[in-house]
Every structure is written in structure tokens, then in C-alpha cells.
Motif scaffolding. Structure first.
Motif, mmCIF file in Angstrom:
data_model
loop_
_atom_site.group_PDB
_atom_site.id
_atom_site.type_symbol
_atom_site.label_atom_id
_atom_site.label_comp_id
_atom_site.label_asym_id
_atom_site.label_seq_id
_atom_site.Cartn_x
_atom_site.Cartn_y
_atom_site.Cartn_z
ATOM 1 N N ALA A 181 -36.041 39.751 -10.735
ATOM 2 C CA ALA A 181 -35.880 38.618 -11.659
ATOM 3 C C ALA A 181 -34.598 38.762 -12.483
ATOM 4 O O ALA A 181 -34.625 39.185 -13.632
ATOM 5 C CB ALA A 181 -37.096 38.518 -12.562
ATOM 6 N N PHE A 182 -33.471 38.397 -11.854
ATOM 7 C CA PHE A 182 -32.187 38.408 -12.579
ATOM 8 C C PHE A 182 -32.015 37.062 -13.293
ATOM 9 O O PHE A 182 -30.969 36.427 -13.189
ATOM 10 C CB PHE A 182 -31.033 38.652 -11.602
ATOM 11 N N ALA A 184 -32.915 36.754 -0.070
ATOM 12 C CA ALA A 184 -32.874 38.210 0.019
ATOM 13 C C ALA A 184 -33.703 38.872 -1.083
ATOM 14 O O ALA A 184 -33.704 40.085 -1.215
ATOM 15 C CB ALA A 184 -31.424 38.682 -0.066
ATOM 16 N N GLY A 185 -34.372 38.049 -1.909
ATOM 17 C CA GLY A 185 -35.259 38.622 -2.922
ATOM 18 C C GLY A 185 -34.626 38.801 -4.297
ATOM 19 O O GLY A 185 -35.090 39.615 -5.088
ATOM 20 N N PHE A 186 -33.571 38.028 -4.583
ATOM 21 C CA PHE A 186 -32.925 38.135 -5.899
ATOM 22 C C PHE A 186 -32.903 36.769 -6.558
ATOM 23 O O PHE A 186 -32.275 35.831 -6.039
ATOM 24 C CB PHE A 186 -31.506 38.705 -5.754
ATOM 25 N N ASP A 187 -33.588 36.666 -7.685
ATOM 26 C CA ASP A 187 -33.693 35.392 -8.385
ATOM 27 C C ASP A 187 -32.514 35.233 -9.343
ATOM 28 O O ASP A 187 -32.419 35.950 -10.351
ATOM 29 C CB ASP A 187 -35.021 35.364 -9.160
ATOM 30 N N THR A 188 -31.603 34.323 -9.021
ATOM 31 C CA THR A 188 -30.419 34.048 -9.841
ATOM 32 C C THR A 188 -30.326 32.536 -9.989
ATOM 33 O O THR A 188 -31.266 31.830 -9.650
ATOM 34 C CB THR A 188 -29.150 34.614 -9.171
ATOM 35 N N SER A 189 -29.225 32.003 -10.501
ATOM 36 C CA SER A 189 -29.125 30.543 -10.585
ATOM 37 C C SER A 189 -27.668 30.103 -10.620
ATOM 38 O O SER A 189 -26.761 30.927 -10.744
ATOM 39 C CB SER A 189 -29.846 30.019 -11.834
ATOM 40 N N VAL A 190 -27.498 28.791 -10.542
ATOM 41 C CA VAL A 190 -26.180 28.180 -10.736
ATOM 42 C C VAL A 190 -26.112 27.742 -12.199
ATOM 43 O O VAL A 190 -27.103 27.245 -12.746
ATOM 44 C CB VAL A 190 -26.009 26.951 -9.813
ATOM 45 N N THR A 191 -24.971 27.939 -12.857
ATOM 46 C CA THR A 191 -24.852 27.526 -14.256
ATOM 47 C C THR A 191 -25.063 26.014 -14.365
ATOM 48 O O THR A 191 -24.472 25.253 -13.598
ATOM 49 C CB THR A 191 -23.468 27.892 -14.817
ATOM 50 N N PRO A 192 -25.867 25.562 -15.329
ATOM 51 C CA PRO A 192 -26.169 24.122 -15.426
ATOM 52 C C PRO A 192 -25.106 23.352 -16.207
ATOM 53 O O PRO A 192 -25.402 22.607 -17.133
ATOM 54 C CB PRO A 192 -27.519 24.123 -16.153
ATOM 55 N N TYR A 193 -23.862 23.557 -15.852
ATOM 56 C CA TYR A 193 -22.721 22.903 -16.517
ATOM 57 C C TYR A 193 -21.891 22.188 -15.456
ATOM 58 O O TYR A 193 -22.065 22.427 -14.259
ATOM 59 C CB TYR A 193 -21.835 23.945 -17.217
ATOM 60 N N ALA A 194 -20.940 21.360 -15.923
ATOM 61 C CA ALA A 194 -20.077 20.655 -14.979
ATOM 62 C C ALA A 194 -19.298 21.650 -14.114
ATOM 63 O O ALA A 194 -19.103 21.430 -12.918
ATOM 64 C CB ALA A 194 -19.130 19.731 -15.735
#
Ligand SMILES: Cc1ncc(COP(=O)(O)O)c(C=O)c1O
Length: 453
Positions: free
Chosen positions: A77-78, A417-427
């Protein structure tokens, strides 16, 4: 927002990520040198907490800290910047209060409310290095910002200065205020290239926009779109010089969205030197979901007009006696009405959890992993770091790009691959990872291995 995207990416990218997942599973399920628990990458089912069930919590042992969380062991959970999983002491307190409220609601409320809320304020104050009466309790960062920015006194002719780098919650709270009463809001640009940001330059750029008309400076401690950490103390000192000789009604007030610093950076409110610190306690602090705080300096609270009546004895007494509301403090700024009290009251355990581990040790653990991620990215030719490498200009959030691959695609492959990350919610979109006390150095190695792939 980020979470929705991630799910979409997992589906889209799972096929492409298949081979990668196997590689990471191997990288992550190896030996556990320093005894850290948890491993991502499909290494098994069940949870670390289950594996260690029955063992007492040892705050000095990172494996024991990790074992307090019922997070899956096959996904790292990153993503502490989104929403917290509840560690065992918090979950137990929620369950205890919920059972009490369910069994005899009225009686439990009467017996518990005053002491439980006092305990939350006392523990929060201990963690923040503040006075308990300076702390207001809210449901989220966004609620705190909305109430504060709606209520701060900005006399005619005075202005608000914020920055281009703040999150939606700050920008829109001021946009709503501007629509309501026409307050003038300006935005400063503190850096062009986040990775190259320096403390002096950021303070200089911000202060260049401060004029005698500036009444509020509204900034964010750690930018969730870039990972840049502002030198809040240096900004406070520069603003104090600009405020010299001005009374409380004239000063420019420094307000900080602190959600990505609280529970990560080893600093209290007196270290920061700001007037208001607003934060959710359901991200890096791993407090109950739906909780947050607004801390205000005792002599700054008088500059705010609350919007929601507090459920606290003095405010109630004023109403019963036909008196006008007295100036607020943290108690009077706390929105009244009945709440999900089982969550609110369990916030004391979340602050206690961090105090037991040590604010400094939590910061060191997070920084160590963030620094390792940055160092690993530096060795990947296609990776471009967005967050500064300097530890005092960053916190737990690490943002980066992979040349030739959209952030959405990178996040999807990491999820597979089992790594929870995200895309920044900005433009400006980047890949964003958030190591914390629920991730381990081994999982950082696995994450980098996946990225190298
Ligand atoms: C800088 C910043 N402030 C506030 C929020 C919202 O926090 P909350 O969910 O506590 O309102 C976020 C993201 O969730 C954020 O990145």
C-alpha cells in the motif's frame, strides 16, 4: 479520484503486467533481513496481522507496527496519501464505542462524550505540541479548509494569497468564498521545475507577492501534485517580519493545509510557526476514516467566524441565556451536531499509536524509504524524478514520470505487480507513490524492481 483511476488502470493493464508480477513476487518474497513483515507481489493470501495474531504490539519493532494493520500481504500500500487502513488499537476503539452506542445509545453518549472528546483533544495537542483548546475536530482536511476559509475575516480592501500548487480543496474553498463575497484571491508560482525547487527561491517568490493588502497566505505543507515540501518555518519568519508592528486584525495570517505532513514530518505547530494548520487525520496518521483537525494559534482564533454552531457547553449556555456567541477557539470551531462518534473518539488512539512509535521514528522510517525510491529512480534511465531529492524539501510523497509511458499505464502495471500507487489528480499528471509505516524497505526494493522492468 486517484483511486477510481487506479482501478481502471488495473483492468486495462493487468495482461501487460502479468510477467512483471512474477518478477516482483520473486523480488519481494525473499528473506526479511531486518524482520519487516509484509511482502507484495502475489506472495500469498491472508494478512500480516493474521500471521502475527495474538502477539502484543511492540512500537519499537516495525514488523509489529505493520502487523497492526489488516492490509493484504499480497499488495503493497504505497498510497497513504489517499485514505487510511485502521491499525488494531484504532479498530478496537471504534468497535468498543460502536458497541456501546448500539447497546444503549443515550446512556453511552452521556457517559462517554465529554471524556472521550477531551482525550482526543489532549492527545492531538500532545502530538502537535499545542494547547488542547486550540484544536478543533472535523471530518476531513476539506471540511476544515472549507470552514476556515469561509470564516476568516478579510476586511474590504484586503486580499488572499495562495499558490498555483495547492490542491482542489484550497483553491475551491477560496473560489466559493470569492463567489460569495468578492474577496480577491491571487496565486503565486513557487517553482517552475519542482525537482529543482529551493527553499530560498520558494520563500522569495511567495514573499514577493505579499503586499500590505495581504490578509491571508494560504499554502500547502506538502504538495500532493509534486511532493514538494514547503519551508513553512521560513515562510512564517518572513511573514512575521512583514507583519511587524501590526495588530491581530491587521496581520497577514499564515494558513497551512498540512495533511501530507502530519504523520510524516517530525514537526509540531510551534516548529512550523503558522497561525492555522488544517489536516485530515485519515491519511498518513492512520486515524479513523472521516476525521480531521484544525489547529489555530490561541490569539488567531478570534479572526474567524464559525459557520456551524458547536455542541459544547459554553456555546449552548450562551444560546440558552440569549447571549451572542463568544469568539471561537478550537472547541467552539468544532462543528456541532451528532457525529459518527465511534470514529471521532477513536482518534485519540491514532495519535497515541504515533506517539508510542515516536514522531521522529515515523519520520525517519518514511524518509528512509522515500530516499531509497528516489535513489533507485535515479538509476533508471527512463525515469524523471519530479519531487526534490533533498529530504527537507520533500516528505513521503514521491512523484515521477517514465519517459514514453503515460502515468496511467505505469500505475496500472504497478498495480498488476502488487503495488498500489496512483496518478496525481492534477492537470499535470505524474506517477505518485507514498511509502509510510505500512510499507517496508523490501517492498521498496520490489517497487523499484517492477519499475526497472
Ligand atoms: C493537499 C491535499 N489537501 C486535501 C486533500 C483532501 O483531504 P481530505 O480527504 O482529508 O479532505 C488532499 C487529497 O485527498 C490533498 O492532496
Amino acid at each position: 479520484m486517484a483511486e477510481l483511476s487506479r482501478r481502471a488502470f488495473i483492468t486495462r493493464s493487468s495482461a501487460a503486467a502479468g510477467g512483471l508480477a512474477l518478477g516482483v513476487a520473486a523480488a519481494c518474497s525473499g528473506s526479511d533481513d531486518d524482520g519487516d513483515a509484509g511482502s507484495a507481489g502475489g506472495s500469498g493470501s491472508g494478512t500480516t496481522a493474521e500471521a502475527r495474531a495474538g502477539e502484543p504490539f511492540d512500537p519499537a519493532d516495525w514488523a509489529s507496527v505493520r502487523a497492526q494493520f489488516p492490509l493484504r500481504s499480497d499488495s503493497a500500500a504505497f498510497s497513504a496519501y489517499v485514505l487510511a487502513s485502521h491499525p488494531a488499537p484504532v479498530a478496537e476503539a471504534i468497535a468498543r464505542h460502536r458497541a456501546g452506542l448500539d447497546e444503549d445509545t443515550h446512556a453511552y453518549l452521556g457517559e462517554t462524550e465529554t471524556d472521550a472528546e477531551t482525550a482526543v483533544r489532549d492527545t492531538a495537542a500532545e502530538y502537535l505540541g499545542a494547547a488542547p483548546a486550540e484544536v478543533a475536530l472535523t471530518d476531513s482536511t476539506t471540511m476544515g479548509l472549507g470552514l476556515l476559509y469561509a470564516g476568516l475575516r478579510v476586511p474590504a480592501g484586503r486580499e488572499v494569497l495562495t499558490t498555483e500548487h495547492d490542491f482542489y480543496s484550497t483553491h475551491q474553498a477560496w473560489a466559493l468564498r470569492a463567489a460569495r463575497d468578492g474577496v480577491v484571491v491571487r496565486r503565486a508560482r513557487l517553482y517552475d521545475d519542482p525537482a529543482a525547487a529551493t527553499a530560498d527561491d520558494m520563500v522569495g517568490r511567495l514573499m514577493a507577492q505579499v503586499t500590505p493588502a495581504t490578509r491571508v497566505v494560504a499554502v500547502t505543507w506538502v504538495h500532493s501534485g509534486t511532493g514538494v515540501r514547503l519551508p513553512v518555518r521560513a515562510i512564517a519568519d518572513a511573514l512575521a517580519a512583514a507583519n511587524a508592528g501590526r495588530g491581530p486584525e491587521e496581520r497577514a495570517l499564515l494558513c497551512v493545509d498540512g495533511v501530507h505532513g502530519l504523520g510524516v514530518v517530525d514537526a509540531g505547530v510551534r516548529d512550523l510557526g503558522c497561525d492555522f494548520l488544517v489536516a485530515g487525520t485519515h491519511k498518513w496518521l492512520f486515524g479513523p476514516r472521516g476525521t480531521g483537525i484544525v489547529w489555530g494559534r490561541a490569539d488567531a482564533w478570534g479572526q474567524v467566524d464559525p459557520a456551524i454552531p458547536a455542541f459544547e457547553p459554553n456555546s449552548f449556555g450562551e444560546w440558552r441565556n440569549g447571549l451572542p456567541p463568544a469568539p471561537p477557539d478550537g472547541l467552539r470551531f468544532t462543528p456541532g451536531g451528532y457525529h459518527t462518534f465511534e470514529h471521532r473518539w477513536a482518534l485519540a488512539e491514532a495519535f497515541r499509536f504515533h506517539l508510542d512509535i515516536g514522531r521522529d521514528r515515523v519520520a525517519a522510517r518514511t524518509t528512509e524509504q522515500a530516499t531509497a525510491i528516489k535513489a533507485g529512480l535515479a538509476e533508471i534511465p527512463a525515469a524523471r524524478l519530479v519531487t526534490p531529492t533533498a529530504e527537507d524539501l520533500s516528505a513521503g510523497i514521491v512523484c515521477f514520470d517514465i519517459e514514453g509511458t503515460e502515468p496511467v499505464e505505469v500505475v496500472g502495471r504497478l498495480a498488476g505487480a502488487g503495488f498500489d500507487t496512483s496518478v496525481t489528480p492534477y492537470a499535470d499528471e505524474h506517477v505518485r507513490v507514498g511509502p509510510s509505516i505500512v510499507t517496508t524497505p523490501e517492498e521498496v526494493d520490489g517497487l523499484l524492481e517492477a519499475l526497472r522492468g
